[in-house]
Design a protein around this motif. Structure first.
Motif, short mmCIF file in Angstrom:
data_model
loop_
_atom_site.label_atom_id
_atom_site.label_comp_id
_atom_site.label_asym_id
_atom_site.label_seq_id
_atom_site.Cartn_x
_atom_site.Cartn_y
_atom_site.Cartn_z
N LEU A 49 0.84 -1.28 0.05
CA LEU A 49 -0.03 0.03 -0.23
C LEU A 49 0.98 1.15 -0.08
CD1 LEU A 49 -2.87 -1.19 2.60
CD2 LEU A 49 -2.95 -0.66 -0.16
N ARG A 50 1.87 1.19 0.80
CA ARG A 50 3.03 2.30 0.69
C ARG A 50 3.36 2.75 -0.74
NH1 ARG A 50 7.42 0.93 4.69
NH2 ARG A 50 8.78 2.66 3.74
N ASN A 73 2.52 9.38 -4.44
CA ASN A 73 1.72 9.37 -5.79
C ASN A 73 1.14 10.62 -5.94
OD1 ASN A 73 -0.46 8.86 -7.58
ND2 ASN A 73 -0.81 6.87 -6.65
N SER A 74 1.68 11.19 -7.22
CA SER A 74 1.19 12.60 -7.42
C SER A 74 -0.27 12.67 -7.85
CB SER A 74 2.09 13.06 -8.58
OG SER A 74 1.80 12.47 -9.57
N ILE A 84 -9.30 13.30 -0.67
CA ILE A 84 -9.57 11.78 -0.29
C ILE A 84 -10.30 11.22 -1.30
CG2 ILE A 84 -11.21 10.88 1.49
CD1 ILE A 84 -8.87 11.72 2.93
N ALA A 85 -11.20 11.90 -2.16
CA ALA A 85 -11.53 11.12 -3.30
C ALA A 85 -10.68 10.40 -3.95
CB ALA A 85 -12.27 12.00 -4.25
N ASP A 86 -9.60 11.11 -4.46
CA ASP A 86 -8.19 10.58 -5.23
C ASP A 86 -7.88 9.40 -4.47
OD1 ASP A 86 -8.79 12.97 -6.91
OD2 ASP A 86 -7.16 13.92 -5.92
N ARG A 95 -0.14 14.79 4.41
CA ARG A 95 0.59 13.43 4.41
C ARG A 95 -0.19 12.39 4.70
NH1 ARG A 95 6.48 11.86 7.15
NH2 ARG A 95 6.74 10.06 5.46
N ILE A 96 -0.14 11.41 3.92
CA ILE A 96 -0.77 10.16 4.24
C ILE A 96 0.07 9.20 4.74
CG2 ILE A 96 -2.29 8.17 3.12
CD1 ILE A 96 -2.39 10.08 0.66
#
Ligand SMILES: [Fe+2]
Length: 317
Positions: free
Chosen positions: A179-180, A186-187, A192-194, A228-229
């Motif tokens: 997942l990372r 990831n540009s 959140i929808a993306d 930041r995720i």
């Protein structure tokens, strides 16, 4: 491959994917050895020697009834006596693999939680805060699992003569790394929808969506920006401390992607203005287990999924 070779492959893949890196895992084991050497002889006798070599004590060999070449495995997210009876009714199952910990693996679940402090530090939470908040939570989890009927499924495997192993954090590490790679840097992901769109492209989540268990926004809005995720809730045993959310927000994290979240944790995340996307529990578990199973499949072992495992093979690319 024999049962122990399959198990060792799982542990090794888990180390390779570990947030701490192979060196960090070695350091963790060296720390355990140091502690062990300081114990009295009497204390050393009751210390599980396996802890000195295995960084994931929630991943274990639980029963070997016949140490044979493994050709066909039954693999599930939760193996209970029911699944062992299913194995008895299927033809030629040589080994049963559970994702969630059983037996001594379940009794040691809290042992792997130290990893979470390192994951949090990776995302910028000061290590003293991460360790300070994780310590009481690890003790709480340890007390919580104390009363469980740890050996139930292991007894069933022994009585019906099945080889049985569990691979928990070893596989969760694989899911976290996967997942990372998809999400970090990831540009295409701004809002959140993306993030939801990217998650829903992953076959395990696509299948989970079909049965109503796909990725969901637990805190935040689709149009909110992610910041930041962090993948702080995928590996490391089970849920960390609720007090961590505020610290995570202060350390620069904007969105947490996890497998599951309790109401108490959700409230803390809301109060800290963190977005929380829950990718899904069994589907996320399936990702890690699948990445491991692909290696077995490539070696010619037949995989029979059960107990919720969403089997997706990436063995041929
Ligand atoms: Fe799980």
């Amino acid at each position: 491959m024999k049962t122990s070779e399959i198990y060792n492959l799982g542990i090794d893949m888990g180390i390779e994917a570990d947030f701490r890196g192979r060196k960090g895992v070695e350091k963790f084991l060296a720390g355990k050895k140091e502690k062990f050497e300081k114990l009295s002889l009497e204390e050393q006798e009751s210390f599980s020697q396996e802890a000195l070599n295995n960084p994931y004590l929630d991943s274990r060999i639980l029963n070997i009834s016949e140490d044979k070449e493994i050709k066909k495995v039954l693999v599930g997210i939760d193996i209970e006596p029911a699944e062992i009876l299913i194995a008895k009714n299927l033809d030629g199952i040589d080994l049963i693999i559970s994702h969630h910990p059983l037996g001594k693996g379940l009794a040691s679940l809290s042992d792997v939680m130290e990893l979470q402090a390192d994951v949090l530090a990776y995302y910028g939470v000061p290590i003293n805060i991460a360790e300070g908040l994780m310590r009481p939570r690890i003790d709480e989890v340890s007390r919580g699992i104390n009363s469980r009927n740890h050996e139930r499924a292991v007894d069933a495997a022994r009585l019906l003569k099945f080889n049985l192993i569990c691979l928990h954090t070893a596989c969760d590490n694989l899911a976290a790394k996967f997942l990372r790679k998809k999400i970090e840097n990831n540009s295409k992901i701004e809002r959140i929808a993306d993030l939801m769109d990217i998650l829903k492209e992953i076959p395990e989540y696509k299948k989970a969506t079909e049965i109503g268990a796909g990725p969901k926004i637990f805190v935040g809005r689709p149009e909110a920006r992610c910041g930041r995720i962090a993948l702080t809730e995928i590996t490391g045993g089970t849920e960390g401390s609720p007090k961590l959310f505020e610290k995570m927000a202060h350390s620069g994290i904007g969105t947490v992607v996890g497998m599951h979240i309790s109401e108490e944790h959700k409230k803390e995340a809301e109060a800290a203005n963190l977005n929380v996307v829950i990718a899904g529990h069994i589907s996320s578990d399936s990702i890690g287990v699948n990445l491991f199973l692909d290696q077995l499949e490539q070696k010619g072992i037949e995989i029979i999924p059960c107990s919720g495992l969403i089997r997706i093979s990436r063995a041929n690319g």
